[in-house]
Design a protein around this motif. Structure first.
Motif, short mmCIF file in Angstrom:
data_model
loop_
_atom_site.label_atom_id
_atom_site.label_comp_id
_atom_site.label_asym_id
_atom_site.label_seq_id
_atom_site.Cartn_x
_atom_site.Cartn_y
_atom_site.Cartn_z
N THR A 34 0.85 -1.19 0.00
CA THR A 34 0.00 0.00 0.00
C THR A 34 0.88 1.24 0.00
N VAL A 35 0.54 2.21 -0.82
CA VAL A 35 1.24 3.50 -0.87
C VAL A 35 0.20 4.59 -0.97
N ALA A 36 0.34 5.60 -0.13
CA ALA A 36 -0.58 6.74 -0.14
C ALA A 36 -2.03 6.27 -0.11
N GLY A 37 -2.29 5.22 0.67
CA GLY A 37 -3.64 4.70 0.82
C GLY A 37 -4.16 3.88 -0.35
N GLN A 38 -3.29 3.58 -1.32
CA GLN A 38 -3.70 2.83 -2.50
C GLN A 38 -3.04 1.45 -2.52
N GLU A 39 -3.85 0.43 -2.77
CA GLU A 39 -3.30 -0.92 -2.93
C GLU A 39 -2.56 -1.00 -4.25
N THR A 40 -1.43 -1.67 -4.23
CA THR A 40 -0.63 -1.81 -5.44
C THR A 40 0.28 -3.03 -5.31
N GLN A 41 1.17 -3.19 -6.25
CA GLN A 41 2.19 -4.23 -6.21
C GLN A 41 3.53 -3.59 -6.52
N PHE A 42 4.58 -4.11 -5.89
CA PHE A 42 5.93 -3.61 -6.09
C PHE A 42 6.83 -4.77 -6.49
N TYR A 43 8.00 -4.43 -7.03
CA TYR A 43 9.03 -5.44 -7.20
C TYR A 43 9.42 -5.93 -5.81
N ASP A 44 9.61 -7.23 -5.67
CA ASP A 44 10.07 -7.79 -4.40
C ASP A 44 11.59 -7.65 -4.37
N LEU A 45 12.04 -6.53 -3.85
CA LEU A 45 13.47 -6.23 -3.80
C LEU A 45 14.08 -6.55 -2.45
N SER A 46 13.40 -7.43 -1.68
CA SER A 46 13.89 -7.78 -0.35
C SER A 46 15.08 -8.72 -0.40
N GLN A 47 15.30 -9.37 -1.53
CA GLN A 47 16.42 -10.31 -1.64
C GLN A 47 17.11 -10.12 -2.99
N GLY A 48 18.38 -10.41 -3.02
CA GLY A 48 19.11 -10.45 -4.28
C GLY A 48 19.67 -9.13 -4.78
N LEU A 49 19.41 -8.02 -4.09
CA LEU A 49 19.94 -6.75 -4.60
C LEU A 49 21.46 -6.74 -4.65
N ASP A 50 22.09 -7.24 -3.60
CA ASP A 50 23.56 -7.26 -3.59
C ASP A 50 24.09 -8.03 -4.80
N GLU A 51 23.48 -9.16 -5.07
CA GLU A 51 23.90 -10.00 -6.20
C GLU A 51 23.76 -9.25 -7.53
N HIS A 52 22.70 -8.51 -7.69
CA HIS A 52 22.45 -7.84 -8.95
C HIS A 52 23.25 -6.55 -9.11
N TRP A 53 23.70 -5.95 -8.01
CA TRP A 53 24.37 -4.66 -8.10
C TRP A 53 25.87 -4.74 -7.84
N GLN A 54 26.39 -5.81 -7.25
CA GLN A 54 27.82 -5.91 -6.94
C GLN A 54 28.70 -5.71 -8.16
N TRP A 55 28.33 -6.28 -9.27
CA TRP A 55 29.14 -6.21 -10.48
C TRP A 55 29.30 -4.79 -10.98
N LEU A 56 28.38 -3.91 -10.58
CA LEU A 56 28.33 -2.58 -11.14
C LEU A 56 29.09 -1.54 -10.34
N GLY A 57 29.13 -1.71 -9.04
CA GLY A 57 29.63 -0.63 -8.20
C GLY A 57 28.49 0.35 -7.97
N LYS A 58 28.78 1.62 -7.93
CA LYS A 58 27.73 2.64 -7.72
C LYS A 58 27.21 3.11 -9.08
N ALA A 59 25.93 2.87 -9.33
CA ALA A 59 25.32 3.26 -10.60
C ALA A 59 25.15 4.77 -10.66
N GLU A 60 25.34 5.33 -11.85
CA GLU A 60 25.19 6.76 -12.06
C GLU A 60 23.85 7.10 -12.71
N PHE A 61 23.15 6.07 -13.21
CA PHE A 61 21.87 6.30 -13.89
C PHE A 61 20.98 5.07 -13.72
N VAL A 62 19.70 5.32 -13.47
CA VAL A 62 18.70 4.25 -13.37
C VAL A 62 17.51 4.63 -14.25
N PHE A 63 17.07 3.70 -15.09
CA PHE A 63 15.86 3.89 -15.89
C PHE A 63 14.78 3.00 -15.32
#
Length: 131
Positions: A34-63
């Motif tokens: 829920t966000v701002a009182g609205q039901e929705t769905q989000f990416y489940d980013l609770s796991q695996g972020l380190d694995e997906h971002w380690q190779w990159l270092g600090k990203a300078e741009f996100v789309f």
């Protein structure tokens, strides 16, 4: 992306392009919230972020072009990856003129994510930076 088939298709399309080594496309399932009182769905980013971002270092741009769901579904995407971003990293969010993305931009702005504006291309591209 929330669709594993689309992830594979996208990987195949970007592989021959210059700069593809700097891109990573991953499958991430959705969770309810829920966000701002609205039901929705989000990416489940609770796991695996380190694995997906380690190779990159600090990203300078996100789309951001997902997830696709009702309500302000893109809200958690940028805050979830904030620690993996360089100082003053730029972002662009597709569909920036849709009401639910405008809500997301307003929420981000309250949290210190700078909204630079919305480019009038297609359904809009919201741009800004994260510090």
């Amino acid at each position: 992306d929330q669709d594993a088939g689309y992830v594979q298709q996208t990987r195949e399309r970007i592989q021959p392009l210059p700069g593809s080594a700097c891109c990573r496309v991953v499958h991430v399932p959705l969770v309810h919230g829920t966000v701002a009182g609205q039901e929705t769905q989000f990416y489940d980013l609770s796991q695996g972020l380190d694995e997906h971002w380690q190779w990159l270092g600090k990203a300078e741009f996100v789309f951001i072009d997902g997830p696709f769901a009702e309500g302000p579904c893109r809200y958690k995407t940028l805050p979830a990856v904030r620690e993996y971003l360089a100082d003053k990293a730029a972002f662009a969010m597709d569909d920036g003129l849709r009401e639910k993305e405008i809500v997301v931009g307003r929420l981000w702005n309250r949290e210190g994510i700078k909204i630079g504006g919305v480019l009038a291309i297609g359904n809009g591209i919201m741009v800004g930076s994260v510090s």
